[in-house]
Structure formats: C-alpha cells, structure tokens
Design an enzyme around this catalytic site. Structure first.
Site, PDB file in Angstrom:
ATOM      1  N   LYS A  55      28.507  56.210  37.180  1.00 25.14           N
ATOM      2  CA  LYS A  55      27.049  55.577  37.138  1.00 25.14           C
ATOM      3  C   LYS A  55      26.264  55.780  36.233  1.00 25.14           C
ATOM      4  O   LYS A  55      26.411  56.699  35.527  1.00 25.14           O
ATOM      5  CB  LYS A  55      26.474  56.619  38.491  1.00 25.14           C
ATOM      6  CG  LYS A  55      25.121  56.255  38.818  1.00 25.14           C
ATOM      7  CD  LYS A  55      25.018  55.070  39.698  1.00 25.14           C
ATOM      8  CE  LYS A  55      23.518  54.426  39.789  1.00 25.14           C
ATOM      9  NZ  LYS A  55      23.405  52.902  40.047  1.00 25.14           N
ATOM     10  N   CYS A 140      18.370  46.168  31.284  1.00 27.02           N
ATOM     11  CA  CYS A 140      17.574  47.286  31.627  1.00 27.02           C
ATOM     12  C   CYS A 140      16.104  46.739  31.004  1.00 27.02           C
ATOM     13  O   CYS A 140      16.046  46.427  29.834  1.00 27.02           O
ATOM     14  CB  CYS A 140      17.858  48.562  31.282  1.00 27.02           C
ATOM     15  SG  CYS A 140      17.192  50.003  31.967  1.00 27.02           S
ATOM     16  N   ASN A 202      27.417  41.824  35.051  1.00 28.93           N
ATOM     17  CA  ASN A 202      26.419  42.889  35.756  1.00 28.93           C
ATOM     18  C   ASN A 202      26.031  41.861  36.829  1.00 28.93           C
ATOM     19  O   ASN A 202      26.431  40.787  37.074  1.00 28.93           O
ATOM     20  CB  ASN A 202      25.234  43.295  34.833  1.00 28.93           C
ATOM     21  CG  ASN A 202      25.074  44.535  35.424  1.00 28.93           C
ATOM     22  OD1 ASN A 202      24.869  44.970  36.611  1.00 28.93           O
ATOM     23  ND2 ASN A 202      24.540  45.611  34.519  1.00 28.93           N
TER      24      ASN A 202
HETATM   25  C1  LIG Z   1      25.254  49.723  44.428  1.00 26.83           C
HETATM   26  C2  LIG Z   1      25.539  49.301  42.909  1.00 26.83           C
HETATM   27  C3  LIG Z   1      25.186  49.902  41.796  1.00 26.83           C
HETATM   28  C4  LIG Z   1      25.257  49.593  40.624  1.00 26.83           C
HETATM   29  N1  LIG Z   1      24.948  50.351  39.610  1.00 26.83           N
HETATM   30  C5  LIG Z   1      25.306  49.918  38.346  1.00 26.83           C
HETATM   31  C6  LIG Z   1      24.921  51.018  37.005  1.00 26.83           C
HETATM   32  O1  LIG Z   1      24.295  52.052  37.229  1.00 26.83           O
HETATM   33  N2  LIG Z   1      25.088  50.515  35.843  1.00 26.83           N
HETATM   34  C7  LIG Z   1      25.722  49.235  35.529  1.00 26.83           C
HETATM   35  O2  LIG Z   1      25.986  49.237  34.599  1.00 26.83           O
HETATM   36  N3  LIG Z   1      26.140  48.593  36.561  1.00 26.83           N
HETATM   37  C8  LIG Z   1      25.983  48.614  38.026  1.00 26.83           C
HETATM   38  N4  LIG Z   1      26.226  47.940  38.915  1.00 26.83           N
HETATM   39  C9  LIG Z   1      26.773  46.870  38.713  1.00 26.83           C
HETATM   40  C10 LIG Z   1      28.582  47.058  38.922  1.00 26.83           C
HETATM   41  O3  LIG Z   1      28.953  47.800  38.102  1.00 26.83           O
HETATM   42  C11 LIG Z   1      29.077  45.463  38.671  1.00 26.83           C
HETATM   43  O4  LIG Z   1      28.635  45.060  37.272  1.00 26.83           O
HETATM   44  C12 LIG Z   1      28.450  44.455  39.835  1.00 26.83           C
HETATM   45  O5  LIG Z   1      28.374  45.113  40.921  1.00 26.83           O
HETATM   46  C13 LIG Z   1      29.780  43.185  39.889  1.00 26.83           C
HETATM   47  O6  LIG Z   1      30.774  43.697  40.353  1.00 26.83           O
HETATM   48  P1  LIG Z   1      31.258  43.647  41.768  1.00 26.83           P
HETATM   49  O7  LIG Z   1      31.031  42.182  42.335  1.00 26.83           O
HETATM   50  O8  LIG Z   1      32.833  44.121  41.851  1.00 26.83           O
HETATM   51  O9  LIG Z   1      30.629  44.756  42.512  1.00 26.83           O
HETATM   52  C14 LIG Z   1      25.836  48.341  40.280  1.00 26.83           C
HETATM   53  C15 LIG Z   1      26.168  47.726  41.238  1.00 26.83           C
HETATM   54  C16 LIG Z   1      26.117  48.055  42.902  1.00 26.83           C
HETATM   55  C17 LIG Z   1      26.859  47.242  43.779  1.00 26.83           C
END
Ligand SMILES: Cc1cc2nc3c(=O)[nH]c(=O)nc-3n(C[C@H](O)[C@H](O)[C@H](O)COP(=O)(O)O)c2cc1C
Ligand SMILES: Cc1cc2nc3c(=O)[nH]c(=O)nc-3n(C[C@H](O)[C@H](O)[C@H](O)COP(=O)(O)OP(=O)(O)OC[C@H]3O[C@@H](n4cnc5c(N)ncnc54)[C@H](O)[C@@H]3O)c2cc1C
Ligand code: FES
Lengths: 313, 263
Positions: A55, A140, A202
């Site tokens: 995270k 961010c 992201n």
């Molecule tokens: C609940 C949640 C929390 C996330 N927190 C972060 C984070 O703290 N830092 C970050 O770089 N990306 C964060 N992401 C983005 C994911 O790492 C990823 O880039 C994004 O969800 C796309 O991939 P996916 O469709 O497989 O989830 C978060 C995504 C979700 C769903």
C-alpha cells in the site's frame, strides 16, 4: 529451407529482469489491493508471486477520506480511500518484519504532497533490508502547486522523479496516471529523470451519482476506477508507452486472469500487476502466474520473448 | 479464515423476497456475529463479492461452532441478491470467511437485551441461542414475523414492535428498549443505521454498555482495500479523525467508539 527450428525454451522461462532485479515470474500485486502483504498469507502462497507491491506509503500516517469510499460500477469499482496508510516509519518497524523470510521481492509504493515529502520517504527506505525497489505514485496532488497533480504535468513529474533519484540508490519504478492526453510525454519525462522502469496504469478518474438523492455516491464526489472495465484503456496505454520507452514497463489495469496478463505482455510490458482481482479472489495473482507458466509451455515461449511480440498487419 | 468453493445445500424462499441459503462447509469455526463474503457470480458484472452475516451453523452439536455447513438469511434488494436467489442446490459458490470480530460474550451476571430491525436479526440468532435474554424484534409489518421462526435460547423472551401496529406494539423498536434499560443490562443491536444510532445514544445516556453490528459497502472483507471505513471516536482525544474498518475491526463495535454524527 524448411521452417526454422522452434526456439529452445530457457531454463527459467518465467523469470524476468527489471531494474536489475530478477523476478521469478512477471506477476506482482498492485499497490493498495494487497495490504502490506502478510494479510494474504492465509489465502494464497505469496512466495509464488514475482513481487508484492505494498500500500502507498507517506512520510506520516494518513487517516484517509470519509466514507463512503467505494462503490461498485459495471465490471469495476470506484475508490476514494484517500491514501490511508500507516506511514513509512511504522511500515519499516511493524509491517515489513511480518514478511521476513518470505522469498519474494517487496516493492514499496510511495507518495507525497510535496517534493520534499517524496524525497524524505525515499531516503527513509534507502537501503532498508527486505525492500527491493521503490514504486513512485505520482498521481497525487502537489499542495505547494495549488493541488495540480504531479502525474498529469510532465515538468512536475520530471521534478519529483529527479529529486527522488538523488535521494536514493534504490531501483525506481515510476507509476503513471492514465488521466493525461498523451502518455508518451509522461514516459519520456520519467525516463529523463532517471527512472529504471515504468508502471501503468493507475486508476482512471470517475464518478457515480445517486439519482434519488441527487448526490455523488462517494463522499469525495469522484474516485479512481479500477477492474476489468478499464482493461482495454490500460492495454492501449501500455502499447503506446512501449513505442517510446527505453526502460521496462510493468502493465496493469483490470487483469483478472492469465489471458488478460498476456495481453499486457504482448503489448509491450515486461511484467504485470494484479489489483482489484485480489478482492474477488485472494489467490488471483498466483493463478495468473500459473496460467502464464501453462502458456509458456504450450507455446514454447519465454516471458522475455513474449514482451512486445504484438504482430501488426 | 478460508477461501473455499462451497456446494449449495438448499436455497429456499421463506417469504416473497426472503431466502434461506444452506452452504456446505466442513469446519467453519463460526462465532456469533461473524460474516462471509459470497461470490454470487463467476462473471465480471457484478464484480465484487457480497457480505452476509452467518445465521447459524448447520449440523452443529449443542452450542459448538463446528458443523457441516452454514445457513444465511438474505433479502433480495438488488442484482447480486437477485442472482443469488436463482441459484439451485448443487451449484457452487465461493465463500471467504469467517470474517470479522463477532459479538463479545456477555460478562457473567449481565442481562442480555438484543435489539433488531429487519434483516438485522440474522447475526443475533447464534448469540440468542447461547445467551438467551430478551429479544426486541422490530419490523415494518407482521409479514416479517417468519424471521422469528426457530428463534430460541435459554429462557429467551421475545417482544415485538411493528411500524404499522399489525403485531406487538405499534411504533419503533427503540420504544421497547426504553423499558429495558437498567443497571446490569448489556445491549446487542443490529439493523438500519438510524436505529443503531438511536440505540447507541439511549444506552449511552442510561450508562448501559451496547454493542452494535454495522454495515458498509465492502470490496475485500479482509481489511486491505480500506473501503469500508467508519469514523470512530478516539477516547484520548488526540486525533480528531480516526477510521475503523467495518470488515476487520468490526462489524461489531462498542457504540461509544463510533462517531455517530460524522459516520
Ligand atoms: C482500493 C484501491 C486502493 C489503491 N491504492 C493505491 C495506492 O495506494 N497507490 C497506488 O499507486 N495505486 C493504488 N491503487 C491503484 C492500483 O494499484 C492499480 O493501479 C489500479 O487499481 C488498476 O489495476 P486493477 O484494475 O487491476 O485494480 C489502488 C487501487 C484500489 C482499487
Ligand atoms: C457485514 C454485513 C452483513 C450483512 N448481512 C446480511 C444478511 O445477513 N442478510 C442480508 O440480506 N443482507 C446482509 N447484508 C447486506 C447485503 O450485503 C446487501 O444487501 C447486498 O450486498 C446487496 O447486494 P445486491 O447486489 O443485491 O444489491 P446492489 O445492487 O449492490 O444494491 C441494491 C440496493 O441495496 C443497497 N445496498 C447495497 N449494499 C448494502 C448494504 N451492505 N447494506 C444495506 N444496503 C445495501 C444499495 O444501496 C442499493 O440501494 C450485510 C452487509 C454487511 C456489510
Ligand atoms: S472491505 Fe476492504 S477493508 Fe473492509
């Protein structure tokens, strides 16, 4: 002459090298979807992963946003967690030791609200045993620049990544935001600043409205869209990034199974991350790795050779 | 905690829109107040698992929590629950669980008062069967009476309030609670947010300890997505913003720990 001989499969066809690090397979977990890693040990064999990305970590602990923070959407979900995390110090002292002895790489995802914050977090993690690389989340808002997002302005992205480059000797992965008009400009900015790899995408900014109340469902109005709904956008962006990138690319966005992961590899990624899928099946990332191994055997192809193997007419 | 594929034993309609779902699960080790995340469809839409409280352990001997399966009670409110209601015995569903903290056992000598509204009765079945006490059952009409079928516990007394007055006292269940609040009582409550808020305030005013089981939209159910946050009160007054996760810190909380105004 006859057809060329089938290329011999290397001994470790799944192994990939990114930023000088050898990963047993190209499957990592995506930041924010796998906690600090140990939470998943009851459900899946975390040693079968290429890497665990934890995270996002900030200089100080962050409480995050008020609720509701999540809402389901067609084939996806929106989240507005607000980057809640324990802070880099507690991560090093309390969370990282839980992964001691676990034979996989740990990548620390970091973020800040100012360039100084980012640098300080990177400095604190520099040389910490058990952390293999840093992933910089540049999606961010920069509080000093009136909230413009580091990741949507190539100059700001360049400045923050250069500053971190000077603060640490660790391998750097810059994680790009998809909320830009031309991803190639962002790839170049991160490379010029000295990043060792790029990861994308992201989440995409989205919104859901409750029509009865005429209010946004999320307390913060907008949130980040993830899950299979964003996959075609993510594959397209990885493909575009791969046209210009000199450094390796880690692709993600809606990967649910090995087939989805293969799309990213073929489009030009050297590795992938599995995010939202881990909520639906905590074993999803390991299953992706197993599926890639089957594909590798069936087609007698290594992951390295698969990267960017897209055929265009 | 386990992630398993479980066979549906039965999925019976109890009343229009209400179902009883039996799932095979050899050693669930379920405690009163635990919940599970169910994968209601193999497809991508709906994507997320759905949370459901455990009604009871089936095939369990005495009050032991080991058995051959679990039973859930659910109401059809949207797409996920509607897909679930069409499932047939023999089909397989993914279960993640048991999850959450569950209800703390009442201290010896305390009189247990349970307050429920609608489907909030679900997690209290196991508690009632162990502790007995008084169950204050809140419903809209007497049509929801079937939710009480089979409810039992040592010396259990049931009092009912319906909004339309078709069964028991007319009005809200909180009116019944008023009469029960006294020294030596501990309250357990589950139901709509407005009810829990009122119950918590009444208990606080009366100096009675109260445990509430909360609901929030969930994605992971295991404390990693940080999506199911509720604002909590920090009793040392240091940090004014503090969140707890309903899935992993709860779903059961001491009413005093929840910031009901800013929830
Ligand atoms: C609940 C949640 C929390 C996330 N927190 C972060 C984070 O703290 N830092 C970050 O770089 N990306 C964060 N992401 C983005 C994911 O790492 C990823 O880039 C994004 O969800 C796309 O991939 P996916 O469709 O497989 O989830 C978060 C995504 C979700 C769903
Ligand atoms: C810890 C916990 C335990 C639960 N136990 C039970 C139970 O034992 N029996 C039962 O019937 N239900 C229970 N619920 C509620 C259940 O999870 C929801 O009804 C279900 O997720 C709705 O899914 P759906 O796809 O049918 O509805 P959706 O299509 O997702 O939503 C339809 C409507 O239901 C509302 N809704 C969605 N989720 C919830 C929720 N969590 N709480 C209240 N309203 C909601 C939505 O706002 C919308 O108006 C529990 C929820 C939690 C968090
Ligand atoms: S549902 Fe993910 S943290 Fe509670």
């Amino acid at each position: 002459m006859g057809t060329p001989l089938k290329k011999k499969l290397p001994k470790k066809p799944l192994e990939v090298t990114i930023a000088g690090i050898k990963f047993r397979n190209p499957v990592m977990t995506a930041s924010g979807t796998f906690g600090y890693g140990a939470e998943f040990a009851p459900f899946t064999d975390i040693e079968k992963l290429g890497a665990i990305v934890v995270k996002g970590l900030s200089l100080y602990p962050r409480q995050g946003n008020p609720g509701p923070r999540i809402v389901e959407t067609p084939c996806g979900m929106l989240n507005a967690i607000g980057l809640q995390n324990v802070g880099v110090d507690d991560f090093i002292e309390k969370k990282l030791p839980l992964l001691k002895g676990v034979r996989t790489h740990v990548i620390a995802n970091i973020f800040g609200e100012t360039i100084e914050d980012y640098m300080e977090v990177a400095r604190k993690l520099d040389g910490v045993k058990g952390v293999s690389a840093l992933e910089i989340n540049i999606s961010c808002p920069n509080v000093k620049k009136g909230g413009i997002v580091f990741g949507t302005d190539p100059q700001e992205a360049f400045r923050v990544v250069s500053a971190i480059r000077k603060s640490t000797s660790m391998p750097l992965i810059t994680k790009l935001s998809p909320n830009v008009a031309d991803i190639r400009v962002m790839v170049k900015a991160a490379e010029d600043a000295g990043t060792d790899a790029i990861s994308l995408i992201n989440t995409l900014t989205g919104m859901v409205i409750d029509v009865e109340k005429r209010r946004p469902v999320l307390a913060t109005a907008t949130g980040g869209l993830s899950g299979p709904a964003i996959r075609p956008v993510a594959v397209r962006m990885v493909w575009q990034a791969a046209q210009v990138a000199k450094v390796p690319i880690i692709g993600m966005g809606g990967i649910m199974n090995a087939n989805d992961a293969l799309e990213f590899l073929i489009a030009g990624a050297s590795a992938v991350q599995v995010g939202t899928a881990s909520f639906i099946d905590p074993d999803a990332a390991v299953k992706v790795a197993v599926g890639l191994e089957e594909y590798s055997k069936k087609h007698s192809v290594s992951m390295k050779d698969l990267t960017g193997s897209l055929k265009l007419a | 905690m386990q992630s398993i594929e479980s066979k549906i034993l039965y999925n019976d309609m109890l009343a229009e829109g209400y179902f009883r779902l039996g799932l095979e699960w050899k050693t669930p080790r379920v405690k009163a107040g635990h919940f599970v995340m169910l994968r209601v469809s193999d497809g991508m839409d709906p994507l997320l698992r759905r949370p459901f409280g455990v009604y009871k352990v089936i095939g369990a001997k005495g009050s032991a929590s080991k058995g051959t399966g679990i039973e859930l009670l659910y109401r059809v409110v949207g797409r996920g629950t509607s897909i679930l209601s069409a499932k047939r015995p023999g089909e397989v569903l993914g279960i993640l669980g048991p999850l959450g903290n569950g209800f703390p056992s009442p201290r010896k000598g305390l009189k247990v008062v349970m307050v429920t509204g609608g489907m909030g009765i679900v997690p209290l079945y196991m508690l009632a069967s162990q502790t007995g006490g008084i169950l204050l059952f809140g419903a809209r009409t007497k049509k929801e009476r079937f939710l009480l079928d089979g409810f039992k516990g040592p010396g259990l007394k049931v009092k009912t309030a319906t909004e339309d007055g078709s069964m028991g006292t007319k009005g809200l269940v909180t009116a019944l609670l008023e009469k029960e609040l006294a020294a030596g009582v501990v309250v357990y409550a589950c139901g709509p947010l407005g009810m829990l808020k009122a119950v918590s305030r009444m208990c606080s005013d009366a100096g009675v300890r109260c445990f509430v089981s909360l609901e929030r939209s969930m994605a992971c159910g295991i404390g990693v997505c940080l999506g199911c946050a509720v604002r909590s009160v920090n009793h040392d007054g240091k940090e004014n913003r503090n969140y707890k996760m309903v899935c992993s810190d709860g779903p059961v909380f001491d009413g005093e720990d929840i910031d009901w105004e800013l929830l």
